[in-house]
Scaffold this motif. Sequence first.
Motif, PDB file in Angstrom:
ATOM      1  N   ILE A  95       0.871  -1.262  -0.043  1.00 45.82           N
ATOM      2  CA  ILE A  95       0.098  -0.029   0.035  1.00 45.82           C
ATOM      3  C   ILE A  95       0.869   1.223   0.005  1.00 45.82           C
ATOM      4  N   GLU A  96       2.194   1.179   0.973  1.00 42.60           N
ATOM      5  CA  GLU A  96       2.900   2.423   0.730  1.00 42.60           C
ATOM      6  C   GLU A  96       3.500   2.617  -0.720  1.00 42.60           C
ATOM      7  N   LYS A  97       3.816   1.508  -1.147  1.00 39.85           N
ATOM      8  CA  LYS A  97       4.514   1.513  -2.529  1.00 39.85           C
ATOM      9  C   LYS A  97       3.649   2.280  -3.644  1.00 39.85           C
ATOM     10  N   ILE A  98       2.179   1.552  -3.338  1.00 38.07           N
ATOM     11  CA  ILE A  98       1.132   2.240  -4.457  1.00 38.07           C
ATOM     12  C   ILE A  98       0.977   3.635  -4.229  1.00 38.07           C
ATOM     13  N   GLU A  99       1.080   4.300  -2.848  1.00 38.15           N
ATOM     14  CA  GLU A  99       0.600   5.256  -2.629  1.00 38.15           C
ATOM     15  C   GLU A  99       1.992   6.558  -3.041  1.00 38.15           C
ATOM     16  N   LEU A 100       3.077   5.890  -3.004  1.00 37.55           N
ATOM     17  CA  LEU A 100       4.222   6.677  -3.614  1.00 37.55           C
ATOM     18  C   LEU A 100       4.177   6.725  -4.955  1.00 37.55           C
ATOM     19  N   GLU A 101       3.821   5.664  -5.561  1.00 39.79           N
ATOM     20  CA  GLU A 101       3.791   5.626  -7.092  1.00 39.79           C
ATOM     21  C   GLU A 101       2.547   6.807  -7.337  1.00 39.79           C
ATOM     22  N   TRP A 102       1.452   6.754  -6.646  1.00 46.56           N
ATOM     23  CA  TRP A 102       0.196   7.659  -6.977  1.00 46.56           C
ATOM     24  C   TRP A 102       0.751   8.895  -7.011  1.00 46.56           C
ATOM     25  N   SER A 103       1.572   9.185  -6.041  1.00 46.62           N
ATOM     26  CA  SER A 103       1.959  10.747  -5.751  1.00 46.62           C
ATOM     27  C   SER A 103       2.681  11.178  -6.754  1.00 46.62           C
ATOM     28  N   LYS A 104       3.516  10.149  -7.372  1.00 44.27           N
ATOM     29  CA  LYS A 104       4.348  10.677  -8.663  1.00 44.27           C
ATOM     30  C   LYS A 104       3.473  10.729 -10.118  1.00 44.27           C
ATOM     31  N   HIS A 105       2.252  10.210 -10.044  1.00 48.53           N
ATOM     32  CA  HIS A 105       1.277  10.145 -10.928  1.00 48.53           C
ATOM     33  C   HIS A 105       0.062  10.863 -10.587  1.00 48.53           C
ATOM     34  N   SER A 106       0.062  12.444 -10.195  1.00 45.67           N
ATOM     35  CA  SER A 106      -1.245  12.910  -9.589  1.00 45.67           C
ATOM     36  C   SER A 106      -2.024  13.076 -10.816  1.00 45.67           C
ATOM     37  N   LEU A 107      -3.441  13.089 -10.573  1.00 48.78           N
ATOM     38  CA  LEU A 107      -4.278  13.623 -11.782  1.00 48.78           C
ATOM     39  C   LEU A 107      -4.545  14.916 -11.711  1.00 48.78           C
ATOM     40  N   LYS A 108      -3.858  15.663 -10.793  1.00 48.07           N
ATOM     41  CA  LYS A 108      -3.985  17.146 -10.953  1.00 48.07           C
ATOM     42  C   LYS A 108      -3.262  17.749 -11.905  1.00 48.07           C
ATOM     43  N   VAL A 109      -3.399  17.603 -13.130  1.00 44.44           N
ATOM     44  CA  VAL A 109      -2.565  17.945 -14.338  1.00 44.44           C
ATOM     45  C   VAL A 109      -3.467  18.718 -15.273  1.00 44.44           C
ATOM     46  N   ASN A 110      -2.833  19.506 -16.048  1.00 46.93           N
ATOM     47  CA  ASN A 110      -3.386  20.119 -16.982  1.00 46.93           C
ATOM     48  C   ASN A 110      -3.714  19.603 -18.710  1.00 46.93           C
ATOM     49  N   ASN A 111      -2.765  18.793 -18.754  1.00 44.25           N
ATOM     50  CA  ASN A 111      -2.706  18.063 -20.036  1.00 44.25           C
ATOM     51  C   ASN A 111      -3.357  16.736 -20.384  1.00 44.25           C
ATOM     52  N   VAL A 112      -4.424  16.587 -21.218  1.00 48.31           N
ATOM     53  CA  VAL A 112      -5.128  15.624 -21.244  1.00 48.31           C
ATOM     54  C   VAL A 112      -4.374  14.221 -21.301  1.00 48.31           C
ATOM     55  N   SER A 113      -3.365  14.245 -22.146  1.00 52.03           N
ATOM     56  CA  SER A 113      -2.380  12.979 -22.456  1.00 52.03           C
ATOM     57  C   SER A 113      -1.758  12.621 -21.050  1.00 52.03           C
ATOM     58  N   LYS A 114      -1.234  13.660 -20.267  1.00 53.58           N
ATOM     59  CA  LYS A 114      -0.658  13.047 -19.045  1.00 53.58           C
ATOM     60  C   LYS A 114      -1.772  12.683 -18.199  1.00 53.58           C
ATOM     61  N   TYR A 115      -2.851  13.143 -18.009  1.00 49.65           N
ATOM     62  CA  TYR A 115      -3.937  12.703 -17.363  1.00 49.65           C
ATOM     63  C   TYR A 115      -4.265  11.140 -17.420  1.00 49.65           C
ATOM     64  N   LEU A 116      -4.253  10.738 -18.829  1.00 46.18           N
ATOM     65  CA  LEU A 116      -4.675   9.722 -19.035  1.00 46.18           C
ATOM     66  C   LEU A 116      -3.332   8.580 -18.537  1.00 46.18           C
ATOM     67  N   VAL A 117      -2.393   8.827 -18.744  1.00 44.24           N
ATOM     68  CA  VAL A 117      -1.263   8.142 -18.364  1.00 44.24           C
ATOM     69  C   VAL A 117      -1.205   7.956 -16.953  1.00 44.24           C
ATOM     70  N   CYS A 118      -1.226   9.134 -16.169  1.00 43.63           N
ATOM     71  CA  CYS A 118      -1.532   8.876 -14.545  1.00 43.63           C
ATOM     72  C   CYS A 118      -2.625   8.079 -14.204  1.00 43.63           C
ATOM     73  N   LEU A 119      -3.774   8.264 -14.957  1.00 38.77           N
ATOM     74  CA  LEU A 119      -5.173   7.551 -14.696  1.00 38.77           C
ATOM     75  C   LEU A 119      -4.937   5.929 -14.823  1.00 38.77           C
ATOM     76  N   LYS A 120      -4.078   5.785 -16.065  1.00 37.12           N
ATOM     77  CA  LYS A 120      -3.719   4.199 -16.326  1.00 37.12           C
ATOM     78  C   LYS A 120      -2.900   3.771 -15.129  1.00 37.12           C
ATOM     79  N   VAL A 121      -2.031   4.438 -14.705  1.00 37.11           N
ATOM     80  CA  VAL A 121      -1.300   3.846 -13.462  1.00 37.11           C
ATOM     81  C   VAL A 121      -1.856   3.491 -12.297  1.00 37.11           C
ATOM     82  N   GLN A 122      -2.864   4.574 -11.799  1.00 40.11           N
ATOM     83  CA  GLN A 122      -3.564   4.345 -10.580  1.00 40.11           C
ATOM     84  C   GLN A 122      -4.566   3.453 -10.710  1.00 40.11           C
TER      85      GLN A 122
END
Length: 232
Positions: A95-122
């Motif tokens: 769980i700690e590893k997952i939260e660390l990975e999610w913190s590096k792929h936050s959904l608070k981005v302005n670019n649609v492409s980046k958002y989709l990449v981060c969403l896929k990771v989560q």
Amino acid sequence: TSTFPSKLPFDNETNGFFSKTAIIDSNIKEGTLIVACDPGHKNIVTTSRAMYKRDTESLVFKKGYSLSLGQYYNDIGHKNYLKKNEKRKRENSNIEKIELEWSKHSLKVNNVSKYLVCLKVQLEKWSEYSEFYRSKKMTRLSFTNHIKKQKLIQEVERQICPNKDTIVANGSANFAKSRPGLSATPVAKIMKKISESKRVALTPEQYTTCRCSMCKHTVDKMKDLYGNSNVL
């Protein structure tokens, strides 16, 4: 009850949000309990009380109720919840590893492409993460905390407003919402609860430090942001 403050006098009203203009134009009955409330981050509410007199210069405010943010979170069981949650995390390092990975792929981005990449990771670890936080034990504890929160807010209302016709003058300061190290404050929830049965006047806090609370003297000049003196 509308959350937008009314500018009309509240002579015939028993509850709701009102503006500073409303409290000035209203006919307040002699002996009405006035509660001045100063919200903040360290102390959620700090109040003082006075019985209204038509001769406002003779009003004497006395110390009232105060509640710190730490006491609030302790009373609703939030600290106990976090403590148990941290213990479970130590037993499940994934769980700690997952939260660390999610913190590096936050959904608070302005670019649609980046958002989709981060969403896929989560979404890849969502089922494991969801199962951890939605366990029966933690869900039950979270629900218990919710009940405690409702009861505490009711108790805060009772402490602040002991009388039915109490008028609350609440300082409408703007708080930083994203400053590091600051916890969320439930000031709005408390005031909304009070406004359901009492009259709450939202008073702007601009220039409140220009007048002495003891001698009532008002400073005639201030400096603006650029250092220029302006007559108030």
